[in-house]
Design a protein around this motif. Structure first.
Motif, PDB file in Angstrom:
ATOM      1  N   LEU A 165       0.811  -1.214   0.000  1.00 27.76           N
ATOM      2  CA  LEU A 165       0.000   0.000   0.000  1.00 27.76           C
ATOM      3  C   LEU A 165       0.845   1.266   0.000  1.00 27.76           C
ATOM      4  O   LEU A 165       0.333   2.354  -0.233  1.00 27.76           O
ATOM      5  CB  LEU A 165      -0.928   0.011   1.224  1.00 27.76           C
ATOM      6  CG  LEU A 165      -2.041  -1.041   1.208  1.00 27.76           C
ATOM      7  CD1 LEU A 165      -2.758  -1.091   2.546  1.00 27.76           C
ATOM      8  CD2 LEU A 165      -3.035  -0.770   0.083  1.00 27.76           C
ATOM      9  N   GLN A 166       2.144   1.119   0.255  1.00 24.24           N
ATOM     10  CA  GLN A 166       3.018   2.289   0.302  1.00 24.24           C
ATOM     11  C   GLN A 166       3.942   2.408  -0.905  1.00 24.24           C
ATOM     12  O   GLN A 166       4.588   3.425  -1.087  1.00 24.24           O
ATOM     13  CB  GLN A 166       3.842   2.251   1.601  1.00 24.24           C
ATOM     14  CG  GLN A 166       2.966   2.419   2.832  1.00 24.24           C
ATOM     15  CD  GLN A 166       3.737   2.274   4.123  1.00 24.24           C
ATOM     16  OE1 GLN A 166       4.917   1.924   4.128  1.00 24.24           O
ATOM     17  NE2 GLN A 166       3.082   2.546   5.236  1.00 24.24           N
ATOM     18  N   GLN A 167       4.028   1.380  -1.701  1.00 23.79           N
ATOM     19  CA  GLN A 167       4.787   1.435  -2.957  1.00 23.79           C
ATOM     20  C   GLN A 167       3.856   0.935  -4.069  1.00 23.79           C
ATOM     21  O   GLN A 167       3.521  -0.235  -4.079  1.00 23.79           O
ATOM     22  CB  GLN A 167       6.031   0.542  -2.887  1.00 23.79           C
ATOM     23  CG  GLN A 167       7.016   0.896  -1.797  1.00 23.79           C
ATOM     24  CD  GLN A 167       7.802   2.159  -2.109  1.00 23.79           C
ATOM     25  OE1 GLN A 167       7.921   2.565  -3.257  1.00 23.79           O
ATOM     26  NE2 GLN A 167       8.350   2.784  -1.081  1.00 23.79           N
ATOM     27  N   PHE A 168       3.437   1.811  -4.937  1.00 26.67           N
ATOM     28  CA  PHE A 168       2.466   1.396  -5.943  1.00 26.67           C
ATOM     29  C   PHE A 168       2.718   2.101  -7.260  1.00 26.67           C
ATOM     30  O   PHE A 168       3.263   3.207  -7.314  1.00 26.67           O
ATOM     31  CB  PHE A 168       1.035   1.667  -5.462  1.00 26.67           C
ATOM     32  CG  PHE A 168       0.750   3.115  -5.147  1.00 26.67           C
ATOM     33  CD1 PHE A 168       0.260   3.973  -6.108  1.00 26.67           C
ATOM     34  CD2 PHE A 168       0.977   3.610  -3.866  1.00 26.67           C
ATOM     35  CE1 PHE A 168       0.001   5.305  -5.821  1.00 26.67           C
ATOM     36  CE2 PHE A 168       0.722   4.932  -3.561  1.00 26.67           C
ATOM     37  CZ  PHE A 168       0.236   5.780  -4.538  1.00 26.67           C
ATOM     38  N   ASP A 169       2.297   1.474  -8.327  1.00 31.44           N
ATOM     39  CA  ASP A 169       2.433   2.012  -9.673  1.00 31.44           C
ATOM     40  C   ASP A 169       1.153   2.767 -10.014  1.00 31.44           C
ATOM     41  O   ASP A 169       0.061   2.196 -10.007  1.00 31.44           O
ATOM     42  CB  ASP A 169       2.652   0.858 -10.655  1.00 31.44           C
ATOM     43  CG  ASP A 169       2.907   1.331 -12.078  1.00 31.44           C
ATOM     44  OD1 ASP A 169       2.812   2.552 -12.313  1.00 31.44           O
ATOM     45  OD2 ASP A 169       3.183   0.483 -12.946  1.00 31.44           O
ATOM     46  N   PHE A 292       2.022  -6.466  -5.508  1.00 37.02           N
ATOM     47  CA  PHE A 292       0.663  -6.098  -5.126  1.00 37.02           C
ATOM     48  C   PHE A 292       0.430  -6.466  -3.656  1.00 37.02           C
ATOM     49  O   PHE A 292       1.011  -7.430  -3.143  1.00 37.02           O
ATOM     50  CB  PHE A 292      -0.375  -6.828  -5.989  1.00 37.02           C
ATOM     51  CG  PHE A 292      -0.304  -6.496  -7.443  1.00 37.02           C
ATOM     52  CD1 PHE A 292      -0.546  -5.209  -7.888  1.00 37.02           C
ATOM     53  CD2 PHE A 292      -0.012  -7.480  -8.378  1.00 37.02           C
ATOM     54  CE1 PHE A 292      -0.488  -4.908  -9.238  1.00 37.02           C
ATOM     55  CE2 PHE A 292       0.053  -7.192  -9.723  1.00 37.02           C
ATOM     56  CZ  PHE A 292      -0.182  -5.893 -10.163  1.00 37.02           C
ATOM     57  N   THR A 293      -0.444  -5.738  -2.998  1.00 36.89           N
ATOM     58  CA  THR A 293      -0.783  -6.085  -1.614  1.00 36.89           C
ATOM     59  C   THR A 293      -1.352  -7.492  -1.538  1.00 36.89           C
ATOM     60  O   THR A 293      -1.067  -8.247  -0.593  1.00 36.89           O
ATOM     61  CB  THR A 293      -1.793  -5.075  -1.052  1.00 36.89           C
ATOM     62  OG1 THR A 293      -1.324  -3.755  -1.286  1.00 36.89           O
ATOM     63  CG2 THR A 293      -1.987  -5.282   0.443  1.00 36.89           C
ATOM     64  N   SER A 294      -2.160  -7.868  -2.528  1.00 37.82           N
ATOM     65  CA  SER A 294      -2.727  -9.220  -2.546  1.00 37.82           C
ATOM     66  C   SER A 294      -1.624 -10.276  -2.689  1.00 37.82           C
ATOM     67  O   SER A 294      -1.740 -11.371  -2.118  1.00 37.82           O
ATOM     68  CB  SER A 294      -3.727  -9.353  -3.695  1.00 37.82           C
ATOM     69  OG  SER A 294      -3.119  -9.032  -4.929  1.00 37.82           O
ATOM     70  N   SER A 295      -0.561  -9.962  -3.421  1.00 34.44           N
ATOM     71  CA  SER A 295       0.559 -10.900  -3.552  1.00 34.44           C
ATOM     72  C   SER A 295       1.206 -11.172  -2.196  1.00 34.44           C
ATOM     73  O   SER A 295       1.540 -12.313  -1.861  1.00 34.44           O
ATOM     74  CB  SER A 295       1.611 -10.345  -4.518  1.00 34.44           C
ATOM     75  OG  SER A 295       1.066 -10.137  -5.803  1.00 34.44           O
ATOM     76  N   ALA A 462      -3.634   5.178  11.724  1.00 33.84           N
ATOM     77  CA  ALA A 462      -3.948   6.032  10.574  1.00 33.84           C
ATOM     78  C   ALA A 462      -4.044   5.183   9.304  1.00 33.84           C
ATOM     79  O   ALA A 462      -3.347   4.179   9.162  1.00 33.84           O
ATOM     80  CB  ALA A 462      -2.873   7.104  10.413  1.00 33.84           C
ATOM     81  N   CYS A 463      -4.904   5.595   8.415  1.00 35.38           N
ATOM     82  CA  CYS A 463      -5.202   4.816   7.205  1.00 35.38           C
ATOM     83  C   CYS A 463      -3.950   4.556   6.371  1.00 35.38           C
ATOM     84  O   CYS A 463      -3.258   5.490   5.954  1.00 35.38           O
ATOM     85  CB  CYS A 463      -6.232   5.561   6.368  1.00 35.38           C
ATOM     86  SG  CYS A 463      -6.634   4.770   4.799  1.00 35.38           S
ATOM     87  N   LEU A 464      -3.675   3.272   6.105  1.00 31.03           N
ATOM     88  CA  LEU A 464      -2.512   2.903   5.291  1.00 31.03           C
ATOM     89  C   LEU A 464      -2.672   3.328   3.838  1.00 31.03           C
ATOM     90  O   LEU A 464      -1.685   3.502   3.129  1.00 31.03           O
ATOM     91  CB  LEU A 464      -2.300   1.385   5.346  1.00 31.03           C
ATOM     92  CG  LEU A 464      -1.728   0.807   6.642  1.00 31.03           C
ATOM     93  CD1 LEU A 464      -1.740  -0.712   6.578  1.00 31.03           C
ATOM     94  CD2 LEU A 464      -0.323   1.318   6.887  1.00 31.03           C
ATOM     95  N   GLY A 465      -3.907   3.482   3.390  1.00 25.11           N
ATOM     96  CA  GLY A 465      -4.142   3.784   1.984  1.00 25.11           C
ATOM     97  C   GLY A 465      -4.404   5.244   1.686  1.00 25.11           C
ATOM     98  O   GLY A 465      -4.836   5.586   0.586  1.00 25.11           O
ATOM     99  N   GLU A 466      -4.119   6.141   2.654  1.00 23.01           N
ATOM    100  CA  GLU A 466      -4.443   7.553   2.472  1.00 23.01           C
ATOM    101  C   GLU A 466      -3.787   8.150   1.230  1.00 23.01           C
ATOM    102  O   GLU A 466      -4.447   8.747   0.378  1.00 23.01           O
ATOM    103  CB  GLU A 466      -4.024   8.353   3.707  1.00 23.01           C
ATOM    104  CG  GLU A 466      -4.214   9.853   3.526  1.00 23.01           C
ATOM    105  CD  GLU A 466      -3.600  10.672   4.649  1.00 23.01           C
ATOM    106  OE1 GLU A 466      -3.304  11.848   4.419  1.00 23.01           O
ATOM    107  OE2 GLU A 466      -3.418  10.124   5.763  1.00 23.01           O
ATOM    108  N   GLU A 530       5.131   7.232 -12.455  1.00 24.08           N
ATOM    109  CA  GLU A 530       6.090   7.111 -11.377  1.00 24.08           C
ATOM    110  C   GLU A 530       5.605   6.111 -10.347  1.00 24.08           C
ATOM    111  O   GLU A 530       4.421   5.893 -10.184  1.00 24.08           O
ATOM    112  CB  GLU A 530       6.266   8.465 -10.681  1.00 24.08           C
ATOM    113  CG  GLU A 530       6.786   9.559 -11.625  1.00 24.08           C
ATOM    114  CD  GLU A 530       6.859  10.888 -10.921  1.00 24.08           C
ATOM    115  OE1 GLU A 530       6.343  10.986  -9.809  1.00 24.08           O
ATOM    116  OE2 GLU A 530       7.436  11.822 -11.490  1.00 24.08           O
ATOM    117  N   VAL A 531       6.533   5.517  -9.643  1.00 21.69           N
ATOM    118  CA  VAL A 531       6.191   4.730  -8.472  1.00 21.69           C
ATOM    119  C   VAL A 531       6.160   5.692  -7.293  1.00 21.69           C
ATOM    120  O   VAL A 531       7.141   6.355  -7.007  1.00 21.69           O
ATOM    121  CB  VAL A 531       7.208   3.606  -8.224  1.00 21.69           C
ATOM    122  CG1 VAL A 531       6.876   2.887  -6.928  1.00 21.69           C
ATOM    123  CG2 VAL A 531       7.189   2.631  -9.388  1.00 21.69           C
TER     124      VAL A 531
END
Length: 534
Positions: A165-169, A292-295, A462-466, A530-531
């Motif tokens: 959730l903190q490193q995403f494309d 991915f988070t699911s991975s 705090a929300c991880l996906g903010e 960007e990532v």
């Protein structure tokens, strides 16, 4: 039987004859007895609904029990309900007693109370639906997950999911926003008045975004409406968020046919969703090569860190929270941009129409202050009741809270309190955040730290996906204003949702496609992906 035990056989026979002497009279006596029991139980139930438990704090006000039902009866939205029945008490005392979810709860808004709750999680423990109403359809839907879990279980979930959730494309956000605009344009062409209902289209965008960026597959809603998974989701959301059963989840215990079907439909949806993830990531071993988070959840399951139900619960909550909250916020942003067409929409369009990188959007002052102010004015999750006291305690210096009591936040009070936001607290004013990006970001972080802006919760929880959600909103919003010049549709009645999540109700816009030069199209086609580090 107990009477007869102490009587002789002759006396017992005599009593039996007396009881059987007048069957009709005995029947009436039994009816009266059952009626007394029924009325007593009904009276007890009414008392528990109307009056808070006697051990609740006596030095904070009680919101009348019927307030929660008013939007179901009258044409009133959440802001009107808040202003008429809740605001004065909340601003004066910082906490109130309110009935919701088959029980009395305490809602909190004063920043120092929130700071105490967020900091002392050993006393004010996270407690989601799986704990407070484990027998309900909504608990079966979301299960035990990273948002609602507590203690070591939560730490395990967070350790697994934080990196994804903190490193995403952000590339899918760009691609999907273009597909979204094409769908909107198709609706404009079909409409004689250029008016389009936005809710269903925004939901399709949000579902594809979260599925591609976090879950590792394409939900496919932007490619067409005939999507079985999407149809199933729409069906169960109507069942889950039925106003009566949401207010009185206790009735989910009673086995009504409609609720039995709700449980079955929820279980089927969860099964379909996890099967889809398995088909996309597990069967081809794609989860081993992706972040991915699911991975990461699948790897944790394979390593026996979590079980299959925990895997399912967290995949479901990623989809649920990951699409609903951005959907609500984007709806609010589009509404406010339409409402302030000649000022904010025009100015932000001028500043962002030639932006070609994610970094430019992240650092644009007008765009970010606009989004932050939209979150403040209409927080997507207005009322959040998800804390339970592990032991008796004090909230602040005076409010004594008993053990096993549910507490929550009414975010709208926090973000509209004039003590925190001044006399313009009810006014949409993005400039309150500042005029340069450093000041804006500093004020945003400060408001969360001092708990005047709890829309993304706070403290360690705090929300991880903010930042993922805010990035999605920036990209989607800018792409939309590049493609369309829009105002509120004249046929739309300006109002907010009556209950539950907060956003404009059935938003309808009047749109005109913008005329954009070939140069801008070429520039958009070369957007730098960007990532984003969170």
């Amino acid at each position: 039987m107990f009477v007869f035990h102490f009587l002789s056989s002759n006396e017992a026979l005599k009593v039996s004859k007396q009881l059987c002497a007048d069957p009709q009279e005995n029947k009436m006596t039994l009816i009266k007895l059952f009626l007394i029991i029924f009325l007593s139980l009904l009276g007890l139930l009414i008392f528990k609904v109307v009056v808070p438990p006697l051990d609740f704090p006596q030095n904070i006000p009680t919101i009348p029990f019927y307030v929660i039902f008013l939007p179901s009866i009258f044409d009133i939205d959440q802001t009107q309900l808040y202003n008429i029945y809740i605001r004065k008490s909340m601003e004066k005392y910082g906490a109130v007693k309110i009935f919701f979810g088959s029980r009395w709860n305490i809602l909190v808004s004063r920043p120092e109370y929130l700071a105490q709750m967020f900091k002392d999680e050993n006393t004010f423990a996270k407690s989601g639906n799986q704990k407070k109403i484990p027998y309900s359809v909504i608990a079966a839907y979301t299960g035990d997950n990273v948002i609602s879990a507590h203690g070591d279980v939560w730490r395990t979930y967070r350790g697994i999911m934080a990196n994804g959730l903190q490193q995403f494309d952000s590339k899918p956000f760009y691609t999907n926003s273009k597909k979204f605009c094409k769908l909107v344009n198709d609706e404009v062409i079909k409409s004689d008045s250029n008016e389009v209902i936005m809710g269903p289209l925004i939901q399709r965008l949000a579902l594809d975004n979260i599925s591609q960026v976090v879950l590792g597959f394409d939900f496919g809603t932007l490619n067409g409406e005939a999507n079985p998974l999407h149809r199933h989701l729409l069906r169960i959301k109507k069942q889950i968020f039925h106003p009566f059963f949401l207010t009185f989840p206790f009735f989910d215990k009673l086995g009504f046919p409609a609720r039995k079907k709700g449980f079955k439909d929820v279980e089927k949806f969860r099964e379909l969703l996890v099967t889809r993830v398995q088909d996309e990531l597990v069967n081809n071993y794609k989860f081993e090569q992706t972040s991915f988070t699911s991975s990461d959840l699948i790897k944790a399951y394979n390593n026996k860190i979590i079980d299959y139900k925990q895997l399912t619960d967290n995949i479901v909550i990623l989809l649920v929270a990951g699409h609903e909250n951005p959907q609500l916020l984007l709806t609010t942003c589009l509404c406010l941009m339409a409402k302030y067409h000649d000022t904010w929409q025009t100015e932000i369009w001028e500043q962002t129409k030639n932006a070609s990188t994610t970094k430019e959007l992240n650092e644009n002052p007008l765009l970010n202050s606009f989004i932050f102010e939209a979150v403040r004015l209409y927080p997507p999750l207005n009322t959040i009741i998800n804390r339970k006291t592990i032991k008796a305690c004090k909230l602040g210096p005076e409010i004594v809270i008993p053990k096993i009591l549910m507490l929550g936040i009414i975010v709208l009070v926090c973000t509209h309190d004039k003590k925190n936001w001044g006399n313009t607290a009810d006014v949409f004013d993005p400039l309150r955040w500042g005029t340069d990006i450093d000041t804006i970001m500093t004020n945003w972080k400060k408001s969360k730290t001092v708990c005047t802006m709890p829309s993304f919760h706070g403290g360690r929880r705090a929300c991880l996906g903010e930042k993922l959600a805010l990035q999605e909103i920036r990209i989607s919003l800018v792409e939309f204003i590049r493609k369309f010049d829009f105002k509120l549709a004249p046929s739309w009645e300006e109002k907010l949702t009556p209950a539950g999540p907060l956003c404009p109700f059935n938003l309808k816009l009047k749109l005109e496609p913008r005329t954009i030069s070939i140069h801008n199209f070429e520039k958009e086609a070369k957007v730098e992906v960007e990532v984003v580090s969170m």
